[in-house]
Enzyme design. Structure first.
Site: not given
Length: 172
Positions: A59, A62, A64-66
């Site tokens: 997603s 979040t 880490v995803c960002d």
């Protein structure tokens, strides 16, 4: 019934089940049907003739995803016009568009796997317990042959950015 793989990934140390096959370097990339937006779909053939870096995140909302998506967005400046970077998540297309606008993301194409989980099942990254796609990286050449793959063992860890970008550059 789709293949289930256990013992290959965790979320904060707890085991999770991945649905779909484990793809390897040299495999032909499977096709998929995914959402560009609420009404428009995309598939692998929409990016024919391009080198593809596929960055899969659970997603965008979040940390880490960002960071992963921002990193590949900045790396895009050093890549040729023959390269397309696709970020795939289960986020709704509205959420992806909002996140990209708020984050200034312009060099990465976000695609949503939320409707059918077609990508997640085809690439072996659909997490059974959460119905999210597991963090992973795939690099495909212009003929859709997988030249680099990284399935992360822990969902909360970052991928090897340097190796993925190097794999793309070796195809340019």
């Amino acid at each position: 019934m789709a293949q289930e793989r256990t013992g290959v990934a965790t979320f904060k140390g707890s085991p999770i089940t991945l649905i779909g096959p484990e793809l390897k370097v040299g495999d032909s990339a499977p096709d998929f049907v995914i959402s560009k937006n609420l009404l428009e779909q995309a598939s692998l053939s929409d990016y024919a003739g391009k080198i593809k870096l596929i960055s899969v995140v659970p997603s965008l909302d979040t940390g880490v995803c960002d960071a992963q998506t921002r990193r590949f967005n900045s790396e895009a400046a050093d890549l040729s016009d023959d390269v397309v970077i696709l970020t795939i998540s289960m986020d709704l297309p509205f959420a992806q568009a909002r996140w990209c606008g708020a984050s200034g993301i312009e060099s990465v194409i976000t695609l949503s796997d939320h409707k059918e989980a077609s990508f997640g099942e085809a690439y072996g990254v659909l997490i059974k317990e959460f119905r999210l796609d597991m963090r992973s990286i795939f690099v495909l050449d212009k003929n859709n042959i997988i030249t680099y793959v990284e399935y992360l063992g822990e969902m909360a860890e970052s991928p090897n950015f340097e190796a993925a970008v190097s794999a793309v550059k070796s195809l340019m």
